[in-house]
Structures are given as C-alpha cells and as structure tokens.
Design an enzyme around this catalytic site. Structure first.
Site, PDB file in Angstrom:
ATOM      1  N   CYS A 101      -0.320   4.096   2.232  1.00  0.00           N
ATOM      2  CA  CYS A 101      -0.039   3.896   3.655  1.00  0.00           C
ATOM      3  C   CYS A 101       1.433   4.142   3.965  1.00  0.00           C
ATOM      4  O   CYS A 101       1.770   4.735   4.977  1.00  0.00           O
ATOM      5  CB  CYS A 101      -0.363   2.469   4.087  1.00  0.00           C
ATOM      6  N   ASP A 102       2.313   3.647   3.118  1.00  0.00           N
ATOM      7  CA  ASP A 102       3.723   3.542   3.508  1.00  0.00           C
ATOM      8  C   ASP A 102       4.691   4.388   2.695  1.00  0.00           C
ATOM      9  O   ASP A 102       5.876   4.462   3.039  1.00  0.00           O
ATOM     10  CB  ASP A 102       4.162   2.065   3.428  1.00  0.00           C
ATOM     11  N   CYS A 135       0.833  -1.215   0.000  1.00  0.00           N
ATOM     12  CA  CYS A 135       0.000   0.000   0.000  1.00  0.00           C
ATOM     13  C   CYS A 135       0.859   1.254   0.000  1.00  0.00           C
ATOM     14  O   CYS A 135       1.414   1.637   1.028  1.00  0.00           O
ATOM     15  CB  CYS A 135      -0.917  -0.028   1.219  1.00  0.00           C
TER      16      CYS A 135
END
Ligand code: NAP
Length: 307
Positions: free
Chosen positions: A134-135, A131
């Site tokens: 997200c990261d 993701c």
C-alpha cells in the site's frame, strides 16, 4: 429476522452490502470496532482502481458506506460479541441486541499486529505502515526500517527496495523465522541491512506528525541508540478476527476461515470474504471482489433454501 447479516465494514463488507442491497435483500451490516476497517487508518490509497489521483483511505471507505446505504443497507454500530451458527436461523449477539439471520457473511478482517508503542499508534499513516504494497511507493529514495523476522518482514523489506535507497530490518533475535528462500533473497539484496537482537522502543516525531527516526535497544547489551529513518514498516504478523467463531467454523492453523467454491464455509448459509479468509493477497480490491462473490453466493443460497 434478516435475510443477510454482514459482519464487518471494510471493503469486503461494504461491497457485499452493495450487492446484497441491490438484490433487494435489505442487508444488515454490523460495523465492528474499527468502522471502515484497516483502510480507515491509512492515508493515501493509490492502487484502488478508479482513482487516478489516489484517494484517502477514510474517504474511500466513506464512499463505499454511502453506496451501500443508498441501496437500502441498514448499519448497526457495535461488534458481534457472540455468534451461534449451530442452527438456522443463525443467532448473533452484540452488546445489547440479538439478531437472527437466514444467512451470514463474515467480513471481520484481520488486524496487523503492532508492537504496542503510543508513538506507533499516533504515526500510523504518517510514516508508520503495516502494508508495504500500500505505502511503499511513498518512500522513493528514502531510508526506512522494517520490524520483524518472519516471511512477511522479508517480503516487505525486499519489496520496499524497489523504492527506498536503504531498508534496515530490525529483529529482536539473532535468527530469522522466515523461510530459507526468503532469507537468502533478503541477504543477497545489497539495499537491505540487518540489526539483530534489537527492539524499537520509540518512534520520532509525534509532534511533527512524520517519522524521523527510532530509538533502538539492543537486548544483548542493553545499549540504547537513535537511528535515523524516514519510515517504519511493522511486519510482525496479522491476526484474523475470528475469535468468536472458534470451534464453529473450519479454520486453518492460524485462525483464517477456510472457504471453498467461492466464499462458502463449512456451514451452509455462512460465507466469508476479505482478509478474514485471505492471508495471501490482503488487498482492498481483492477483499472487495470477494465481498461481491459472497453476496452473490448468499443470494443463491437464499433462493434455493426458500424453494
Ligand atoms: P510470523 O511468521 O509470525 O513472524 C512474525 C515475526 O515478527 C517473527 O520474526 C517475530 O519474532 C516478530 N515479532 C512478533 N511479535 C513481535 C514484537 N512484539 N516485537 C518485535 N518482533 C515481533 O508472521 P509473518 O511473517 O506475517 O508470517 C505469517 C505466516 O504467513 C507464516 O506462516 C508465513 O510463512 C506466511 N507468509 C508467507 C509468505 C510467502 O511465502 N510469500 C509471505 C508472508 C507470510 P520471533 O521470530 O522472535 O518470534
């Protein structure tokens, strides 16, 4: 006989449980194989509102579970192996229990496809991610690779250039599957490079618990090389966890449950929330939001069906 059975323990499931429990519906939540869902295998979560310093994925999911439990949610370990939604009450079967429910909220999520390497599994959350939203932020100034050749891979690669110095897309063929517009955008981006006809065969360094590089194999000439990288984003697609509902609930061509008017499915009394019905946003916060909606929809359904 339960008022509400929630299937799945990601942000959608726990939020549905918090709302259903606070509406005195005493929900039963069946936790599934991966308790806490996809966030339970991530490390830092920095985009969930309310945590200015960020929070670890497992800690966030633990807190959600406690909050759901505090208001009277019952938790059942295990997963739903079979579901009969053809008549009310609905019947759900785990390995050793049969559960009857007046309403069901499906929050069984989606699983990111992985390439299947042991090192990939061991380094998830330690430099291997599925993701970018997200990261990506953790890879400022770094050099990273993205695996895949579809729209997801192009989207992730393009997004990651906001942070990374260089993004190398590794694709197993010499043609992308992605739409023309997404391909063009990636080709135009000076920070994105492509390595064609190539697969990742290993990710280093499991012992050090961080990503330092990958082993590549060119499928045309069988040449094996090491490639330095600070991170690996696997973007080879997602699969909704809807196998047991096939043929019972309306789904799109990829198996995502179709919802209308909030979280309603084509079956009155069955609702769906989170990634199992959303292949577009796929965020913890959007899943939590739809979990809240599903609990309110279920509450209204129960109110009307009992009068
Ligand atoms: P996808 O279209 O199925 O593409 C998956 C890619 O991963 C393909 O290039 C495939 O290679 C590769 N792949 C699959 N298994 C692999 C493996 N084991 N090892 C190495 N490579 C592997 O999946 P997606 O990109 O997630 O897209 C899913 C759907 O969502 C599509 O309909 C897409 O259009 C849509 N989507 C749209 C957007 C957007 O419009 N903004 C963004 C994301 C997704 P091959 O090409 O060789 O099969």
């Amino acid at each position: 006989m339960r008022n509400v059975v929630i299937i799945g323990s990601g942000p959608a499931g726990y939020t549905a449980a918090i709302y259903a429990a606070r509406a005195n519906l005493n929900p039963l939540l069946i936790e599934g194989l991966q308790i806490g869902g996809q966030l339970s295998i991530t490390t830092d979560v920095e985009n969930f509102p309310g945590f200015p310093e960020g929070i670890m994925g497992p800690a966030l999911m633990d807190a959600m579970k406690k909050q759901a439990g505090r208001f009277g949610t019952d938790f059942l370990p295990g997963f739903v192996a079979k579901a009969d939604l053809s008549q009310r009450p609905f019947h759900l079967y785990t390995d050793d229990e049969e559960i009857q429910a007046k309403s069901v909220i499906i929050c069984s999520g989606a699983s990111a496809r992985l390439i299947g390497l042991e090192s990939e599994k061991r380094l998830i959350g330690y430099g291997v991610s599925t993701c970018a939203t997200c990261d990506g932020y953790f890879f400022r100034g770094k050099e990273i690779i993205v695996i895949g050749g579809g729209d997801s891979a192009m989207e992730e690669a393009t997004f990651l250039t906001k942070f990374a110095n260089k993004v190398t897309v590794i694709h197993r063929r010499d043609k992308l599957r992605a739409s023309k517009i997404m391909q063009d955008k990636a080709f135009r981006n000076p920070k994105i490079d492509f390595v064609w006809d190539t697969v990742v065969e290993d990710i280093y360094d499991v012992e050090a618990k961080n990503v330092q590089g990958v082993k590549l194999r060119n499928l045309k000439n069988d040449e094996v090389t090491d490639f330095k990288s600070d991170g690996v984003f696997v973007a080879i697609g997602h699969e909704p966890n809807t196998g047991i509902f096939q043929g019972q609930i309306e789904m799109d061509a990829n198996g995502y449950i179709l919802t209308h008017d909030g979280t309603k499915t084509n079956i009155p009394g069955v609702f769906a929330a989170g990634d199992v019905q959303d292949h577009v946003y796929r965020q913890a916060i959007s899943a939590a939001g739809s979990g809240c909606m599903a609990a309110m929809d279920a509450e209204r359904f129960l109110e009307h069906s009992e009068h």
